[in-house]
Write an enzyme that holds these catalytic residues in place. Structure first.
Site, PDB file in Angstrom:
ATOM      1  N   ASP A 104       0.847  -1.177   0.000  1.00 32.81           N
ATOM      2  CA  ASP A 104       0.000   0.000   0.000  1.00 32.81           C
ATOM      3  C   ASP A 104       0.900   1.250   0.000  1.00 32.81           C
ATOM      4  OD1 ASP A 104      -2.991   0.940   0.521  1.00 32.81           O
ATOM      5  OD2 ASP A 104      -1.787   1.997   2.015  1.00 32.81           O
ATOM      6  N   TYR A 212      -2.218  11.375   2.080  1.00 31.24           N
ATOM      7  CA  TYR A 212      -3.147  11.556   0.956  1.00 31.24           C
ATOM      8  C   TYR A 212      -3.259  13.022   0.554  1.00 31.24           C
ATOM      9  CZ  TYR A 212      -4.589   6.739   1.759  1.00 31.24           C
ATOM     10  OH  TYR A 212      -4.603   5.370   1.892  1.00 31.24           O
ATOM     11  N   HIS A 268      -7.029  -6.712  -0.484  1.00 32.52           N
ATOM     12  CA  HIS A 268      -5.913  -5.756  -0.424  1.00 32.52           C
ATOM     13  C   HIS A 268      -4.916  -6.114   0.676  1.00 32.52           C
ATOM     14  CE1 HIS A 268      -4.021  -1.793  -0.797  1.00 32.52           C
ATOM     15  NE2 HIS A 268      -4.144  -1.639   0.505  1.00 32.52           N
TER      16      HIS A 268
END
Length: 291
Positions: A104, A212, A268
């Site tokens: 990730d 982010y 994931h």
């Protein structure tokens, strides 16, 4: 945490102006593991003892996470800072280079470290994170991936994401694992509480979101990518609801020595949900690419 054994040791290292926490086990060549969102070193609990048989394994808490420093400035979470953290860790541990493993966000940082400081990375292993060029292309031209990445846009807002992630005793942190997982039994209540406890540390939620909030100014504005010469393994859980499998296609256009191993019926959270397969594929890749 019940999974920590006497041979797993906690330590800290100062790098690039921050103090980072890590867990380590084993001796030998450095294998550095970088976690993703909303995790911490604990997401590598199934890999640390396995690879500590042959490596000095170091599983890092990235800046802003768990017991590592949490700078307040938004600019402290630019990709350039994150990359230089890893450079400093490798050198600060006394190693010339390492096997770099990332999942990730940790995988995205690993890609950038490999491109920026290729001399520091002997082998690269990335899990459920595409090559940055493939991700950028998808966000610009693939409406389906844009929909999958809706949370990236939500996280750009001030304050609201923090409130949502903290609501109801950090329930969204726990549900991000359980709701996405195919094999829900891969995450015990103790596992979920560990992630919630890490996120609840003062300043952690905003720090985690700041990754982010810097993404569009740093990750997605590079247009040219050389052919990476570092032997690279990509492991991909095929049932990733956040990142489509098509993001993996033609990665070999950007990596000279590239191998991909898909894991069906897996989300994931690949190294936690299918640890035996992940460990097997990593071990086979490392044995084939010794030296």
């Amino acid at each position: 945490m019940s999974t920590i054994t006497d041979s797993w040791q906690d330590d800290y290292i100062i790098t690039n102006g921050v103090k980072l926490h890590y867990v380590t086990q084993g001796e030998g060549k450095l294998m550095l593991m970088l976690h993703g969102f909303p995790e911490f070193w604990y997401s590598w609990r199934h890999q640390i003892p396995e690879f500590a048989k042959d490596y000095k394994v170091v599983a890092l808490d990235l800046r802003g996470y768990n017991d590592s420093d949490k700078p307040k400035d938004l600019s402290a979470y630019r990709i350039t800072e994150l990359v230089n953290d890893i450079k400093g860790v490798i050198q600060g541990l006394g190693d010339e280079s390492c096997v770099l493993v990332g999942h990730d966000w940790g995988g995205m940082i690993a890609w950038y470290v490999a491109y920026t400081y290729p001399e520091l990375v002997d082998k690269l292993i990335v899990l459920n994170i595409p090559h940055p060029a493939k991700f950028t292309q998808a966000l610009r031209s693939n409406p389906q991936q844009l929909l999958r990445s809706w949370y990236v846009f939500l996280f750009q807002l001030p304050l609201l994401p923090e409130l949502l992630l903290q609501w109801d005793d950090y329930q969204l942190i726990a549900s991000s694992f359980i709701d996405m997982a195919i094999d829900k039994s891969a995450f015990s209540e103790a596992d979920l509480n560990a992630y919630k406890d890490a996120a609840a540390k003062r300043g952690a939620i905003t720090a985690m979101l700041n990754y982010y909030r810097n993404a569009f100014s740093g990750l997605f504005n590079q247009n040219q990518w050389d052919i990476l010469q570092i032997p690279t393994l990509m492991i991909w859980g095929e049932n990733d609801t956040a990142l489509g499998k098509e993001l993996t296609y033609n990665t070999k256009d950007y990596v000279q020595y590239f191998q991909i191993r898909y894991i069906p019926n897996c989300s994931h959270w690949v190294q936690q949900e299918q640890p035996q397969l992940v460990n097997q594929y990593m071990g086979e890749f490392l044995a084939k690419n010794q030296g």
